[in-house]
Design an enzyme around this catalytic site. Structure first.
Site, PDB file in Angstrom:
ATOM      1  CB  SER A 482      -0.981   0.007   1.167  1.00 18.54           C
ATOM      2  OG  SER A 482      -0.372  -0.448   2.327  1.00 18.54           O
ATOM      3  CG  HIS A 503      -3.198  -0.706  -3.213  1.00 21.21           C
ATOM      4  ND1 HIS A 503      -3.447   0.621  -2.990  1.00 21.21           N
ATOM      5  CD2 HIS A 503      -3.223  -1.293  -1.977  1.00 21.21           C
ATOM      6  CE1 HIS A 503      -3.613   0.835  -1.697  1.00 21.21           C
ATOM      7  NE2 HIS A 503      -3.488  -0.311  -1.064  1.00 21.21           N
ATOM      8  CG  ASN A 553      -3.784   4.656   0.650  1.00 19.88           C
ATOM      9  OD1 ASN A 553      -4.997   4.666   0.902  1.00 19.88           O
ATOM     10  ND2 ASN A 553      -3.063   3.554   0.733  1.00 19.88           N
TER      11      ASN A 553
HETATM   12  N1  LIG Z   1      -4.276  -4.169   5.982  1.00 16.16           N
HETATM   13  C1  LIG Z   1      -4.660  -3.287   5.099  1.00 16.16           C
HETATM   14  O1  LIG Z   1      -5.599  -2.494   5.296  1.00 16.16           O
HETATM   15  C2  LIG Z   1      -3.977  -3.258   3.750  1.00 16.16           C
HETATM   16  C3  LIG Z   1      -4.655  -2.674   2.654  1.00 16.16           C
HETATM   17  C4  LIG Z   1      -4.034  -2.699   1.404  1.00 16.16           C
HETATM   18  C5  LIG Z   1      -2.774  -3.261   1.263  1.00 16.16           C
HETATM   19  N2  LIG Z   1      -2.146  -3.795   2.356  1.00 16.16           N
HETATM   20  C6  LIG Z   1      -0.825  -4.380   2.142  1.00 16.16           C
HETATM   21  O2  LIG Z   1      -0.940  -5.792   2.080  1.00 16.16           O
HETATM   22  C7  LIG Z   1       0.226  -6.415   2.593  1.00 16.16           C
HETATM   23  C8  LIG Z   1      -0.158  -7.370   3.715  1.00 16.16           C
HETATM   24  O3  LIG Z   1      -0.826  -6.629   4.715  1.00 16.16           O
HETATM   25  P1  LIG Z   1      -1.669  -7.323   5.858  1.00 16.16           P
HETATM   26  O4  LIG Z   1      -2.433  -6.250   6.519  1.00 16.16           O
HETATM   27  O5  LIG Z   1      -2.366  -8.507   5.295  1.00 16.16           O
HETATM   28  O6  LIG Z   1      -0.507  -7.812   6.819  1.00 16.16           O
HETATM   29  P2  LIG Z   1      -0.566  -8.936   7.960  1.00 16.16           P
HETATM   30  O7  LIG Z   1       0.498  -8.570   8.912  1.00 16.16           O
HETATM   31  O8  LIG Z   1      -1.940  -9.142   8.431  1.00 16.16           O
HETATM   32  O9  LIG Z   1      -0.119 -10.265   7.187  1.00 16.16           O
HETATM   33  C9  LIG Z   1       1.151 -10.476   6.639  1.00 16.16           C
HETATM   34  C10 LIG Z   1       1.379 -11.979   6.561  1.00 16.16           C
HETATM   35  O10 LIG Z   1       2.553 -12.203   5.821  1.00 16.16           O
HETATM   36  C11 LIG Z   1       3.180 -13.314   6.402  1.00 16.16           C
HETATM   37  N3  LIG Z   1       4.571 -13.391   5.957  1.00 16.16           N
HETATM   38  C12 LIG Z   1       5.635 -12.723   6.431  1.00 16.16           C
HETATM   39  N4  LIG Z   1       6.735 -13.111   5.738  1.00 16.16           N
HETATM   40  C13 LIG Z   1       6.344 -14.015   4.824  1.00 16.16           C
HETATM   41  C14 LIG Z   1       6.999 -14.784   3.829  1.00 16.16           C
HETATM   42  N5  LIG Z   1       8.313 -14.696   3.666  1.00 16.16           N
HETATM   43  N6  LIG Z   1       6.260 -15.615   3.053  1.00 16.16           N
HETATM   44  C15 LIG Z   1       4.930 -15.722   3.232  1.00 16.16           C
HETATM   45  N7  LIG Z   1       4.274 -15.037   4.170  1.00 16.16           N
HETATM   46  C16 LIG Z   1       4.968 -14.192   4.961  1.00 16.16           C
HETATM   47  C17 LIG Z   1       2.999 -13.136   7.874  1.00 16.16           C
HETATM   48  O11 LIG Z   1       3.188 -14.363   8.573  1.00 16.16           O
HETATM   49  C18 LIG Z   1       1.560 -12.645   7.925  1.00 16.16           C
HETATM   50  O12 LIG Z   1       0.663 -13.731   8.032  1.00 16.16           O
HETATM   51  C19 LIG Z   1       1.122  -5.284   3.016  1.00 16.16           C
HETATM   52  O13 LIG Z   1       1.999  -5.006   1.964  1.00 16.16           O
HETATM   53  C20 LIG Z   1       0.176  -4.125   3.243  1.00 16.16           C
HETATM   54  O14 LIG Z   1       0.773  -2.869   3.062  1.00 16.16           O
HETATM   55  C21 LIG Z   1      -2.727  -3.813   3.583  1.00 16.16           C
END
Ligand SMILES: NC(=O)c1ccc[n+]([C@@H]2O[C@H](COP(=O)([O-])OP(=O)(O)OC[C@H]3O[C@@H](n4cnc5c(N)ncnc54)[C@H](O)[C@@H]3O)[C@@H](O)[C@H]2O)c1
Length: 765
Positions: A482, A503, A553
């Site tokens: 993001s 995204h 954003n």
């Molecule tokens: N949460 C939001 O509102 C949102 C919205 C849009 C985009 N994003 C983006 O999405 C991505 C994930 O965000 P999230 O909120 O789901 O995070 P999160 O912390 O909930 O989940 C991340 C997951 O990735 C796993 N992980 C870490 N290293 C890894 C690897 N080497 N291989 C496989 N899995 C691995 C972790 O164990 C965890 O389960 C980020 O880049 C974030 O910026 C988040």
């Protein structure tokens, strides 16, 4: 007659063509056939197949032709040549899409729209008055005018195909049904069900339409044409006598408003209409006049469940409906909603690269996919894949994370199960499409991978590098980041051309937008594939440049940041939220900060400050809230505190002003100031985004903000709203605030120029 549906359907249809307009080689939309010889009774059939179009629609030219057809049928009817008539579509998957929206868009005054509506109504009245029964055979979508033609027919027969659907979605483009829908629907299914359909624009499958008493029958989709003819033959006497064949409706059923007794007396009906009005007001705060007008039309036309109306009563009711249609079609709200409709249509046709290039890319649908990370987003993305029938692998680094990801997907499907949108078998089938894995087994077979691991550049780079060695060369890889640079991630790759951003917004299953991010080295083919896959997943994509915050954003942050700055000036948190809700935002800014996570917002605010400097200076408050351990909805306390597990019940966090070190003063800031100070910085930043070519057009900004943040659709989008204010006014206001608050309000060069030259963002504003 040819009973083989393969040949009986479509251009080489069976039966004897009866002087049909198609026979004359005029490229006519309607074909009339005499099927009497093989049917054993005087059965005729009309096939509607608009030349050169994917769907059938009522344009002025089609209406003129339809009139000729009706005149011909009236003559034949009077001569006793026809005992029954079937009306079907020659299009696959579509019966009639409704009125040609261009025709509605082109109307300039309410009188003009009223006249069009009256013309359509009068035609359908003549159709209703034909001296023989008419049966519509629906094997695709019957929307708006398609539904209204059906209501004016003697019977509606639908197929079991899930694509066969009927409904009145007019409110979605800001008008009321204007070809008799408001008049005939309640008389067939009762007012509660009619309101439910008209006010929401929802559609019913054949099965549900039959249950609601809207369709007379729902027949197997296999050999549908043959089955329809058999049904007409079997029911000919009842059709001719005009007796009710459709199931008696459960009055008050589908609307869920009230039970049957209420619909039977005028007070009960008035009560239902009152409740409907209250429901619409609570949901829309009165911003959408069309549903309210529809209720008024039903009320003024004495709508109730009863046999059809004819003669003078029908005339008067239709006239009232047409006036309602005219009034609504002339509103700027309808024009804005129609523009939005056309924007989404454009996305459906586009491939995400310039149209001169798009012919070069023929993309196949993605047959299997993967997602890295089973967190909030990874679990949501896996659920979405499964929902759209794409088998996938979801990889994480611990079994516990995988289990949470599976639970996340399961919870969403369970809610669909509870609402009966899925049956238990479908629920299981969908869950079975997700394979949780701890390694890369099976990754050679996938066409597409979305990376959704934690938001850390070094981790993302190493994960993507590792992933590249595990997938086929033609597999597209996309990051769901993001805030991080897609171009920077590409540096870790051997083949960066196949990599871009995809995204999604949180929650994935609800938010309709996907930003497709083109990194420095992303090739056109990858952009097209990410764009097309987004559509395959039911999302609306927009292509954006790789700059901090991308589009949504980057615009949302100044809004949230400025709302937080308002607290320093004594804004009351609840008043702030209420004011923006009244403006039409789906959620107040303070609620949204809690929803996103106060800590996440704080982090992104600093990323944007680093990227864009003084104009994005973060308000000091979020850091204080985070330091106090108030992270928002996710830990039950933020600006609000959450009183139940679902987070729906909430009240203001009583400690919040003490944490912030400010005193609220209700009413100190005017509503105008609150709206201006929250919305104008977004407009200002959007002007800069256009200069930076983050997206190419103001229309893309509008679409992105409506789909990505819920910016009020009735306002037509952020820059339509800006045009309604005018650049001069915007600049004057920005300068006033700049004098007080500094760089955050410095007008963008494009706005200054627009104000000077009297220009607007949109050329047609
Ligand atoms: N949460 C939001 O509102 C949102 C919205 C849009 C985009 N994003 C983006 O999405 C991505 C994930 O965000 P999230 O909120 O789901 O995070 P999160 O912390 O909930 O989940 C991340 C997951 O990735 C796993 N992980 C870490 N290293 C890894 C690897 N080497 N291989 C496989 N899995 C691995 C972790 O164990 C965890 O389960 C980020 O880049 C974030 O910026 C988040």
């Amino acid at each position: 007659m040819d009973l083989n549906p393969q040949t009986a359907h479509g251009a080489q249809g069976a039966g004897k063509s009866e002087g049909s307009m198609a026979d004359k080689g005029t490229g006519s939309a309607f074909r009339l056939e005499n099927l009497s010889q093989t049917a054993g009774f005087k059965l005729f059939r009309v096939t509607f197949d608009l030349p050169g179009e994917k769907v059938n629609k009522f344009s002025s030219a089609v209406i003129a032709e339809f009139e000729k057809l009706i005149a011909d049928l009236e003559t034949k009817g009077k001569a006793g040549e026809i005992e029954a008539l079937v009306f079907r579509s020659g299009k696959t998957g579509n019966f009639i899409a409704g009125a040609d929206i261009n025709m509605i868009a082109a109307t300039k005054t309410s009188e003009e729209a009223y006249t069009i509506s009256r013309m359509g109504q009068k035609l359908l009245d003549r159709w209703e008055d034909l001296p023989f029964p008419t049966v519509v055979a629906i094997n695709g979508t019957a929307m708006g005018g398609g539904c209204e033609l059906s209501l004016a027919s003697s019977a509606i027969v639908m197929s079991t195909d899930s694509g066969a659907r009927i409904g009145l979605p007019e409110v979605n483009i800001g008008v009321v049904p204007g070809m008799g829908g408001c008049v005939r629907l309640p008389r067939k299914v009762g007012i509660a069900t009619a309101l439910d359909l008209i006010l929401t624009g929802k559609t019913l499958t054949g099965d549900r339409a039959a249950k609601a008493g809207l369709a007379e029958a729902c027949l197997a989709k296999e050999n549908f044409d043959v089955a329809v003819e058999a049904w007409v033959k079997q029911n000919l006497k009842r059709l001719q006598s005009g007796e009710r064949i459709a199931k008696e409706p459960k009055l008050g059923g589908a609307g869920g408003l009230v039970g049957s007794a209420l619909e039977k007396n005028p007070f009960g009906r008035a009560f239902i209409l009152k409740k409907a009005r209250e429901g619409v007001m609570a949901k829309t705060r009165g911003h959408y006049p069309a549903p309210l007008e529809a209720i008024q039309v039903l009320s003024d036309t004495g709508a109730k469940y009863e046999p059809k109306i004819r003669g003078r009563e029908r005339e008067e009711a239709m006239d009232r409906e047409a006036r309602g249609f005219g009034k609504m079609a002339a509103t700027s709200i309808s024009k804005n909603l129609i523009r939005l409709f056309f924007l989404t249509e454009q996305v459906k046709k586009s491939k995400g690269v310039s149209s001169s290039k798009s012919g070069e890319f023929k993309t196949e649908p993605v047959r299997s996919a993967a997602v890295l990370g089973a967190g909030v987003m990874g679990g949501g993305i896996a659920q979405l894949y499964a929902d759209k029938g794409v088998p996938s692998r979801m990889k994480d680094i611990t079994a516990n994370a995988l289990s949470l990801g599976m639970q996340h997907a399961q919870k969403i499907f369970q809610s669909a199960l509870k609402k009966k949108r899925l049956n238990p078998r479908q629920f299981q089938q969908k869950m079975n499409l997700i394979a949780p894995v701890l390694d890369y087994s099976g990754f050679r077979g996938v066409d597409f991978v979305v990376e959704a691991v934690i938001e850390k550049m070094e981790i993302k780079k190493s994960v993507i590098k590792e992933l590249e060695g595990q997938v086929r060369d033609d597999c597209v890889i996309a990051t769901n980041t993001s805030s991080l640079s897609v171009s920077e991630m590409q540096k870790a790759m051997a083949k960066p051309g196949r990599f871009g951003g995809m995204h999604f917004f949180n929650p994935v299953h609800r938010m309709p937008l996907v930003e497709v991010i083109r990194g420095d080295k992303t090739d056109d083919e990858a952009v097209v594939k990410i764009y097309q896959f987004s559509k395959q997943l039911g999302k609306t994509p927009i292509v954006v440049k790789d700059r901090p915050g991308f589009l949504v954003n980057r615009l949302l942050m100044p809004y949230l940041n400025e709302a937080t700055w308002l607290l320093a000036d004594g804004a009351d948190i609840k008043e702030l939220d209420e004011t923006l809700l009244d403006f039409g935002m789906p959620m107040g800014p303070m609620e949204l900060i809690d929803e996103v996570g106060v800590d996440v917002g704080e982090k992104v605010a600093h990323i944007l400050h680093d990227g864009f400097g003084a104009r994005m200076e973060p308000a000091p408050f979020n850091a204080k809230i985070v330091a106090a351990g108030r992270l928002g909805k996710k830990n039950g306390k933020g600006l609000y505190q959450y009183l139940d597990a679902s987070g729906k019940k909430k009240e203001l966090n009583p400690e919040i002003y003490a944490i912030l070190g400010v005193q609220p003063q209700k009413g100190k800031l005017s509503r105008e100031e609150i709206v201006d100070r929250c919305i104008l910085p977004m407009i200002n930043e959007a002007a800069r985004c256009l200069d930076d070519q983050i997206v190419e057009t103001p229309a893309e900004v509008d679409l992105g903000m409506i789909m990505g943040t819920g910016f009020p659709p009735f306002r037509g989008g952020l820059l339509r709203y800006a045009d309604s204010l005018g650049a001069k006014t915007i600049v004057e206001k920005l300068k006033k605030y700049q004098a007080k608050f500094g760089a955050r309000y410095e007008p963008a060069p494009r706005l200054l120029q627009m104000a000077e030259k009297g220009q607007t963002f949109h050329k047609d504003a």
